[in-house]
Scaffold this motif. Structure first.
Motif, PDB file in Angstrom:
ATOM      1  N   ASP A 146      44.099  23.583  34.734  1.00 42.78           N
ATOM      2  CA  ASP A 146      43.155  24.698  34.698  1.00 42.78           C
ATOM      3  C   ASP A 146      41.802  24.231  35.210  1.00 42.78           C
ATOM      4  O   ASP A 146      41.389  23.096  34.936  1.00 42.78           O
ATOM      5  CB  ASP A 146      43.025  25.159  33.227  1.00 42.78           C
ATOM      6  CG  ASP A 146      42.226  26.443  33.082  1.00 42.78           C
ATOM      7  OD1 ASP A 146      42.045  27.172  34.094  1.00 42.78           O
ATOM      8  OD2 ASP A 146      41.786  26.728  31.956  1.00 42.78           O
ATOM      9  N   ASN A 147      41.109  25.106  35.939  1.00 43.06           N
ATOM     10  CA  ASN A 147      39.693  24.843  36.182  1.00 43.06           C
ATOM     11  C   ASN A 147      38.896  26.125  36.113  1.00 43.06           C
ATOM     12  O   ASN A 147      39.446  27.219  36.132  1.00 43.06           O
ATOM     13  CB  ASN A 147      39.449  24.016  37.453  1.00 43.06           C
ATOM     14  CG  ASN A 147      39.894  24.689  38.720  1.00 43.06           C
ATOM     15  OD1 ASN A 147      39.606  25.866  38.955  1.00 43.06           O
ATOM     16  ND2 ASN A 147      40.611  23.939  39.557  1.00 43.06           N
ATOM     17  N   GLN A 151      32.814  30.477  38.770  1.00 46.72           N
ATOM     18  CA  GLN A 151      32.601  31.908  38.958  1.00 46.72           C
ATOM     19  C   GLN A 151      31.857  32.139  40.277  1.00 46.72           C
ATOM     20  O   GLN A 151      31.354  31.179  40.883  1.00 46.72           O
ATOM     21  CB  GLN A 151      31.853  32.511  37.761  1.00 46.72           C
ATOM     22  CG  GLN A 151      30.666  31.715  37.355  1.00 46.72           C
ATOM     23  CD  GLN A 151      29.877  32.275  36.192  1.00 46.72           C
ATOM     24  OE1 GLN A 151      28.710  31.994  36.098  1.00 46.72           O
ATOM     25  NE2 GLN A 151      30.468  33.049  35.301  1.00 46.72           N
ATOM     26  N   THR A 152      31.808  33.392  40.688  1.00 49.45           N
ATOM     27  CA  THR A 152      31.162  33.752  41.952  1.00 49.45           C
ATOM     28  C   THR A 152      29.792  33.087  42.077  1.00 49.45           C
ATOM     29  O   THR A 152      29.445  32.534  43.120  1.00 49.45           O
ATOM     30  CB  THR A 152      31.010  35.288  42.024  1.00 49.45           C
ATOM     31  OG1 THR A 152      32.311  35.872  41.862  1.00 49.45           O
ATOM     32  CG2 THR A 152      30.422  35.735  43.338  1.00 49.45           C
ATOM     33  N   LYS A 212      38.487  41.344  33.229  1.00 44.67           N
ATOM     34  CA  LYS A 212      39.201  40.464  34.158  1.00 44.67           C
ATOM     35  C   LYS A 212      40.639  40.946  34.232  1.00 44.67           C
ATOM     36  O   LYS A 212      41.418  40.752  33.295  1.00 44.67           O
ATOM     37  CB  LYS A 212      39.167  39.033  33.645  1.00 44.67           C
ATOM     38  CG  LYS A 212      38.271  38.072  34.428  1.00 44.67           C
ATOM     39  CD  LYS A 212      38.742  37.692  35.767  1.00 44.67           C
ATOM     40  CE  LYS A 212      37.698  37.284  36.746  1.00 44.67           C
ATOM     41  NZ  LYS A 212      37.845  35.987  37.320  1.00 44.67           N
TER      42      LYS A 212
HETATM   43  P1  AMP Z   1      34.606  35.547  39.322  1.00 44.50           P
HETATM   44  O1  AMP Z   1      33.130  35.525  39.454  1.00 44.50           O
HETATM   45  O2  AMP Z   1      35.228  36.823  39.773  1.00 44.50           O
HETATM   46  O3  AMP Z   1      35.231  34.354  39.947  1.00 44.50           O
HETATM   47  O4  AMP Z   1      34.935  35.488  37.769  1.00 44.50           O
HETATM   48  C1  AMP Z   1      34.404  34.464  36.997  1.00 44.50           C
HETATM   49  C2  AMP Z   1      34.818  34.632  35.577  1.00 44.50           C
HETATM   50  O5  AMP Z   1      36.243  34.482  35.451  1.00 44.50           O
HETATM   51  C3  AMP Z   1      34.256  33.590  34.669  1.00 44.50           C
HETATM   52  O6  AMP Z   1      32.927  33.850  34.290  1.00 44.50           O
HETATM   53  C4  AMP Z   1      35.237  33.652  33.500  1.00 44.50           C
HETATM   54  O7  AMP Z   1      34.950  34.749  32.668  1.00 44.50           O
HETATM   55  C5  AMP Z   1      36.551  33.883  34.213  1.00 44.50           C
HETATM   56  N1  AMP Z   1      37.214  32.590  34.467  1.00 44.50           N
HETATM   57  C6  AMP Z   1      37.246  31.871  35.597  1.00 44.50           C
HETATM   58  N2  AMP Z   1      37.980  30.740  35.450  1.00 44.50           N
HETATM   59  C7  AMP Z   1      38.407  30.739  34.170  1.00 44.50           C
HETATM   60  C8  AMP Z   1      39.195  29.839  33.386  1.00 44.50           C
HETATM   61  N3  AMP Z   1      39.697  28.724  33.897  1.00 44.50           N
HETATM   62  N4  AMP Z   1      39.409  30.161  32.093  1.00 44.50           N
HETATM   63  C9  AMP Z   1      38.909  31.296  31.558  1.00 44.50           C
HETATM   64  N5  AMP Z   1      38.166  32.182  32.251  1.00 44.50           N
HETATM   65  C10 AMP Z   1      37.920  31.917  33.550  1.00 44.50           C
END
Ligand code: AMP
Length: 587
Positions: free
Chosen positions: A363-364, A367-368, A474
């Motif tokens: 897992d990693n 976010q945007t 999400k």
């Molecule tokens: P985005 O900006 O669309 O890539 O979404 C980012 C958000 O996705 C993060 O702030 C988290 O809420 C969620 N997210 C991304 N990676 C993970 C992960 N490995 N585990 C849990 N939530 C994640």
């Protein structure tokens, strides 16, 4: 808590990873030194993503190496060497130049995973334009909104999407959108559009990248908040240093790797890791045009001899549903490393990777706004299934408490829930939300970037995701702003109010669910429900529209008129309602 730790031993790994000792690499790491692994434009003319991704491979044996292998839905294969990409991206840069489009202009794409999308991205960056991908499953409203906020000057799309998403009509409200280039049409184009292929055929394959300031705007990625319009997160050319470094440490790229990122370039992962990071390492990427299909995916892993695979929890859960026997019918002897991003990855999924592919899933998290991977499970680091791993070298992460007065306290006590925060600076941190300075500033407090996620850190420094601090949804890995959905629903003549939440779903994480109250004169019925669902789908597209609607006499709101989505969700899940003292009509 973790059921068990998956211990990693160097001797068991098929190749020596780029990072053998996390703590040592972290201690010796600086972004300045990392940046020297990139080439830079000749004679000190700056740093440009497209130069690092393609042009720098043009004067070495990598020129003939396979850069992209595109797999069409019907079994077609198109191969592009680094030399091909140099030529084609230069042509696209010249096409833009010929149209009078230049530095800072926004070039949007709206198409499936077509090679032309990748070429447009690279050509845009060469010409110092700003690349802004839209997800092809967006409906007319999200498209219009993003093109309008982003002041798109050029749109690259297909004839089918141009018609289906009613772009011709949208153009009336988009005066800045001057040029539309249609992929796939070789004959006469629709009125007001160009044939992408005709322009490309006429353009020169030689283009010299102008001097590029590392801080020049390069990418614009839209993301959603709880309220208000979508936010355009700005990234600059030197973000490429982070793409390169994360490719090296978090995805462990080696020169002969065959990499498959299953994310669509309409979202940030599909750009940072579907386009930029692998190209900066000179490796081969697989691009599959098809939608998810477990057997098709297993066959691709096997036949294309994929070595590093970057996918998402929703996809893993869909594979789990099909069962591991299907997975075991194929041969993954080349596969070395599997990573996942975008939503919480359940411990079961990490172990399932072991059973199905003989490899755990790493897992990693990012976010945007962060532009690249920030917290990860690395090949040589033991995995605590369910944890997102540890911060990348060069990244300081903490659990903090943000007070109303703007001060921030770092929570040192392990295993305490708080806001996940990152300490700026790193090269790919967003430089702003386009024309939305206040929302940008609100993300920072006490010298920290507050991510909007809740998490905890355990005594060994592993980070564990707890949830979002806001009401953003999400769904299948895609971030959806409830406000955007509510606004579209309210346009239906029967809808008085709408409140939208993410309802937990075992496969796609969360499903968009709307609670709707009706205007006087309308009564709830199954046919009205279907009509409103269809209405929302036409406007928002399948990726964003609600999947479920429930009628209510009223939607709970605070006295100041804000929809109480948390209360809707608590009631949906039968959870305690929490503090409802601000609820309208309650004392
Ligand atoms: P985005 O900006 O669309 O890539 O979404 C980012 C958000 O996705 C993060 O702030 C988290 O809420 C969620 N997210 C991304 N990676 C993970 C992960 N490995 N585990 C849990 N939530 C994640």
């Amino acid at each position: 808590m973790a059921r068990e730790i998956i211990e990693k031993k160097l001797a068991d790994l098929p190749v020596v990873p780029n990072m053998v000792d996390y703590e040592r690499t972290r201690a010796g790491f600086t972004w300045e030194t990392a940046g020297t692994e990139l080439e830079g434009l000749p004679v000190g003319r700056g740093l440009n993503i497209a130069h690092e991704a393609v042009d720098r491979h043009s004067h070495c044996p990598r020129r003939d190496h396979l850069a992209l292998r595109w797999l069409g839905k019907q079994g077609e294969v198109r191969d592009f060497s680094y030399g091909d990409l140099v030529d084609l991206s230069s042509r696209f840069a010249n096409v833009l130049k010929g149209l009078g489009v230049g530095k800072g202009d926004r070039i949007f794409t709206l198409c499936s995973r077509a090679p032309e999308l990748y070429i447009s991205a690279l050509g845009t960056l060469k010409n110092l334009g700003v690349f802004c991908p839209l997800f092809s499953a967006f409906g007319p409203e999200p498209i219009q909104e993003r093109l309008s906020i982003g002041e798109g000057r050029v749109l690259v799309t297909t004839e089918a999407l141009y018609k289906r998403r009613k772009i011709e009509e949208l153009r009336k409200s988009l005066p800045r959108l001057e040029h539309v280039l249609l992929i796939g049409t070789k004959g006469p184009s629709l009125p007001g559009t160009f044939s992408y292929h005709t322009l490309m055929a006429e353009a020169s394959g030689h283009f010299e990248i102008p001097p590029t300031d590392p801080e020049d705007m390069a990418l614009l990625h839209f993301t959603s908040g709880t309220t208000g319009r979508p936010k355009g997160a700005i990234h600059v050319h030197q973000a490429v240093i982070a793409h390169y470094v994360t490719g090296k440490y978090a995805l462990d790229f080696h020169p002969e790797d065959i990499f498959w990122c299953t994310s669509d370039p309409g979202w940030v992962t599909g750009t940072s890791y579907g386009i930029i990071a692998p190209l900066t390492h000179g490796i081969t990427s697989i691009v599959d045009e098809g939608e998810f299909d477990a057997e098709r995916w297993y066959r691709i892993l096997q036949n294309e001899k994929v070595t590093v695979w970057y996918t998402a929890p929703t996809a893993v859960r869909m594979m789990m549903k099909v069962g591991k026997d299907t997975a075991r019918k194929f041969d993954y002897r080349n596969l070395r490393f599997i990573a996942s991003v975008g939503e919480p990855l359940n411990p079961e999924a990490v172990f399932w990777g072991l059973e199905a592919f003989g490899l755990p899933i790493h897992d990693n998290w990012w976010q945007t706004e962060t532009g690249g991977i920030m917290i990860a499970n690395y090949p040589a680091m033991s995995i605590k299934p369910g944890s997102m791993g540890k911060p990348l070298p060069g990244i300081q992460a903490a659990i903090v408490h943000r007070y109303k007065d703007g001060t921030v306290e770092v929570i040192e006590e392990p295993d305490t829930q708080g806001d996940l925060a990152l300490r700026p600076w790193w090269p790919s941190i967003f430089r702003g939300y386009l024309r939305d300075e206040k929302r940008y500033r609100d993300c920072f407090a006490g010298g920290w970037y507050i991510t909007g996620d809740l998490a905890r850190r355990d005594p060994e420094g592993y980070f564990w995701f707890i949830g979002r601090a806001d009401d953003v949804i999400k769904s299948a890995g895609h971030l959806i702003g409830p406000f955007e959905v509510e606004s579209a629903l309210m346009e239906h003549p029967a809808v008085a109010e709408a409140g939208v939440i993410g309802k937990p779903d075992p496969v796609i994480g969360e499903m968009v669910k709307a609670y709707v109250s009706l205007k006087r004169g309308y009564g709830p019925s199954e046919s009205l429900k279907m009509e409103i669902l269809g209405f929302a789908r036409t406007r928002l597209g399948p990726a964003v529209a609600p999947k479920e609607i429930e009628f209510r006499d009223s939607v709970p709101k605070t006295r100041s008129g804000k929809i109480m989505r948390r209360l809707l969700k608590a009631r949906e899940l039968g959870l305690p309602e929490g503090d409802i003292s601000t609820l309208e009509g309650e004392e």
